[in-house]
Each structure stands twice: as C-alpha cells, then as structure tokens.
Design an enzyme around this catalytic site. Sequence first.
Site, mmCIF file in Angstrom:
data_model
loop_
_atom_site.group_PDB
_atom_site.id
_atom_site.type_symbol
_atom_site.label_atom_id
_atom_site.label_comp_id
_atom_site.label_asym_id
_atom_site.label_seq_id
_atom_site.Cartn_x
_atom_site.Cartn_y
_atom_site.Cartn_z
ATOM 1 N N ASP A 142 -1.196 -2.029 2.467
ATOM 2 C CA ASP A 142 -2.377 -3.334 2.915
ATOM 3 C C ASP A 142 -1.401 -4.675 3.214
ATOM 4 O O ASP A 142 -0.665 -4.991 2.256
ATOM 5 C CB ASP A 142 -3.610 -3.941 2.282
ATOM 6 C CG ASP A 142 -4.370 -4.601 3.421
ATOM 7 O OD1 ASP A 142 -3.648 -5.725 4.053
ATOM 8 O OD2 ASP A 142 -6.009 -4.256 3.562
ATOM 9 N N HIS A 185 -10.637 3.108 7.735
ATOM 10 C CA HIS A 185 -9.979 2.484 7.008
ATOM 11 C C HIS A 185 -10.499 2.161 5.705
ATOM 12 O O HIS A 185 -12.056 1.175 5.953
ATOM 13 C CB HIS A 185 -8.864 1.775 7.387
ATOM 14 C CG HIS A 185 -9.003 0.506 7.800
ATOM 15 N ND1 HIS A 185 -10.156 -0.122 8.599
ATOM 16 C CD2 HIS A 185 -9.232 -0.888 7.113
ATOM 17 C CE1 HIS A 185 -10.057 -1.279 9.334
ATOM 18 N NE2 HIS A 185 -9.750 -1.622 8.041
ATOM 19 N N HIS A 194 -10.945 0.551 2.123
ATOM 20 C CA HIS A 194 -9.619 -0.101 1.733
ATOM 21 C C HIS A 194 -9.915 -0.278 -0.504
ATOM 22 O O HIS A 194 -10.955 0.234 -0.814
ATOM 23 C CB HIS A 194 -10.417 -2.059 1.110
ATOM 24 C CG HIS A 194 -10.648 -2.303 2.151
ATOM 25 N ND1 HIS A 194 -9.570 -3.327 3.054
ATOM 26 C CD2 HIS A 194 -11.274 -2.434 3.484
ATOM 27 C CE1 HIS A 194 -9.437 -3.910 4.065
ATOM 28 N NE2 HIS A 194 -10.599 -3.180 4.774
#
Length: 147
Positions: free
Chosen positions: A35, A106, A108
């Site tokens: 990230d 997406h 995490h």
Amino acid sequence: MVLCCFPRSCPFCQVSVDNGFRIVHEDDHLIAFHDRSPGAKVHLLIIPRAHITTVKALDNSHVPLLEKMMDLGRKLLSDQGFKPDDDTQARFGFHVPPFNSINHLHMHVQGLPYKNTLRKWKYTRGCPWYAEASHVLERLRQGLEAL
C-alpha cells in the site's frame, strides 16, 4: 464479474513496477503489492487481475476468488513472521463504497500493529466503511449479498 466502463483509467488495472508499484506477488489471477500509504506495520493490497468494481459487486460466484485472495494474504503475512489467523497480528478487509478510494476490488492485508489511532479507526470492524474479508466470504458462501 462486473467490468469497468473505462478499465484503462483504473490505476489498479495498470499495476506494474514501471508505474511505481512495489509488487510482492503476481500470478494469472492475483497481484499483491505494498500500500502506498500503509496503515500498519505491513500493509499489502491484493487485487484480482479481472476488473471487479468493489466489494458490493461480489456474489457467490466469487467465493473461489476471495478464498484465493485470503490464502495469498495469509501466506504473505506468514512469510514475514506474522500469525495470519491471530486477530492481534493480522487483519483482512475491504473498504465499503462510498468509503473506498479506487473502484477496483482490493483487499487490505495488514500485519499489526497499526501505525496510529487514526489508521486503526480506518480499519475498525463493524463500522459501515469497512468489511472484514472473512465476514464477506461467509455471507457469499451462504448465497447472500456481500454486505
């Protein structure tokens, strides 16, 4: 699968080292990368190569995809010394529209601790802006909507 009208404009459809992404895994179905604004000690994103807009677009046909995403996340965290099945060490989840930043699914993947209280708050369980991956997967297995 929900396709974007303009996948060329989607930054996650353009993931590559040349575009500044720090990729840690690639295969025919998934890409994992760091990230750009990490909220935890380790913070990765896992995306499908196919453009699926958000967690709200998922249905029970996506169960195998979510299982692969979670398996990859567990492996990547485990490789870095985390216990991925321990809530005090790892978290997996999705931001829920309209609180997501990019309209490309997406997940995490976070190796804890969080960097600060604000970051922890952003990924809080049970809040309307964040859905735990295991909760989404369980709902899909039951034939329910993701959220």
